[in-house]
Design a protein around this motif. Structure first.
Motif, PDB file in Angstrom:
ATOM      1  N   PRO A  48       0.701  -1.079  -0.168  1.00 54.54           N
ATOM      2  CA  PRO A  48       0.084  -0.031   0.102  1.00 54.54           C
ATOM      3  C   PRO A  48       0.718   1.203   0.045  1.00 54.54           C
ATOM      4  O   PRO A  48       2.110   1.432   0.716  1.00 54.54           O
ATOM      5  N   ASN A  73      -5.243   5.055  -1.741  1.00 47.82           N
ATOM      6  CA  ASN A  73      -4.461   3.963  -1.754  1.00 47.82           C
ATOM      7  C   ASN A  73      -3.930   3.753  -3.072  1.00 47.82           C
ATOM      8  O   ASN A  73      -4.316   3.286  -4.023  1.00 47.82           O
ATOM      9  N   GLU A  77      -1.696  -3.433  -2.962  1.00 46.94           N
ATOM     10  CA  GLU A  77      -2.478  -4.097  -1.743  1.00 46.94           C
ATOM     11  C   GLU A  77      -3.291  -3.640  -1.129  1.00 46.94           C
ATOM     12  O   GLU A  77      -3.124  -2.239  -0.975  1.00 46.94           O
ATOM     13  N   THR A  78      -4.163  -4.178  -0.374  1.00 45.56           N
ATOM     14  CA  THR A  78      -5.257  -3.626   0.431  1.00 45.56           C
ATOM     15  C   THR A  78      -4.578  -3.313   1.980  1.00 45.56           C
ATOM     16  O   THR A  78      -3.649  -4.246   2.358  1.00 45.56           O
ATOM     17  N   PHE A 104     -10.518  -0.196   6.091  1.00 43.07           N
ATOM     18  CA  PHE A 104      -9.619  -0.746   4.873  1.00 43.07           C
ATOM     19  C   PHE A 104      -9.753   0.131   3.709  1.00 43.07           C
ATOM     20  O   PHE A 104     -10.901   0.714   3.587  1.00 43.07           O
ATOM     21  N   SER A 106      -8.753  -0.633  -0.191  1.00 48.55           N
ATOM     22  CA  SER A 106      -8.197  -1.411  -1.287  1.00 48.55           C
ATOM     23  C   SER A 106      -7.525  -0.672  -2.271  1.00 48.55           C
ATOM     24  O   SER A 106      -7.297   0.496  -2.167  1.00 48.55           O
ATOM     25  N   ARG A 107      -6.760  -1.332  -3.281  1.00 51.02           N
ATOM     26  CA  ARG A 107      -6.187  -0.675  -4.329  1.00 51.02           C
ATOM     27  C   ARG A 107      -6.838   0.425  -5.067  1.00 51.02           C
ATOM     28  O   ARG A 107      -7.844   0.166  -5.578  1.00 51.02           O
ATOM     29  N   GLU A 109      -8.568   2.723  -3.786  1.00 48.89           N
ATOM     30  CA  GLU A 109      -9.893   3.114  -2.996  1.00 48.89           C
ATOM     31  C   GLU A 109      -9.613   4.601  -2.533  1.00 48.89           C
ATOM     32  O   GLU A 109      -8.408   4.729  -2.055  1.00 48.89           O
ATOM     33  N   SER A 135      -1.371  -5.041   7.306  1.00 45.83           N
ATOM     34  CA  SER A 135      -1.636  -5.940   6.242  1.00 45.83           C
ATOM     35  C   SER A 135      -2.934  -6.805   6.544  1.00 45.83           C
ATOM     36  O   SER A 135      -2.796  -7.683   7.657  1.00 45.83           O
TER      37      SER A 135
END
Length: 136
Positions: A48, A73, A77-78, A104, A106-107, A109, A135
């Protein structure tokens, strides 16, 4: 004597059954092969890369100052449990702080939020930063 003959007939496979078995087996082997190939050839993902910025003008309501932010992000990766911190400093001394927790990201977002201060951030130094993430 009829019984052994019936068993032989039941054990005998037809051409259609063999063809179906071969096609189904081929499909299964193909899927397993593709999964293994994808897993082996998958490039290493970038961790990230979290970027936070002040994305709107300051808003004042009832003697409180709202500082809006956006976090993105930019990695592949999330990120989970993302902690965003804001510090408001006057003459180098931290006068007020705020903390936000994002579950969280995500990619690619984006999430938005706001920090609320009692002192005017335009008269001091405002620092927005990402403090940590996990992670998943």
């Amino acid at each position: 004597m009829n019984q052994p003959q019936e068993e032989k007939q039941q054990q005998k496979r037809t051409i259609a059954e063999w063809a179906t078995f071969c096609v189904a087996s081929s499909i299964l082997i193909g899927v397993i092969g593709l999964v293994c190939f994808t897993w082996i050839k998958q490039p290493a993902q970038k961790p990230p890369a979290l970027v936070v910025k002040n994305n709107k003008p300051l808003r004042k309501v009832n003697e409180q100052y709202y500082v809006h932010f956006e976090i993105v992000n930019q990695g592949e990766e999330t990120a989970a449990s993302v902690q965003v911190i804001a510090e408001l400093r006057f003459n180098g001394k931290v006068e007020e702080t705020g903390e936000q927790q994002i579950e969280f990201l995500s990619r690619g977002e984006k999430e938005t939020g706001a920090f609320i201060f009692t002192k005017n951030p335009n008269q001091g130094e405002l620092l927005l930063r990402v403090a940590s993430y996990k992670s998943p």
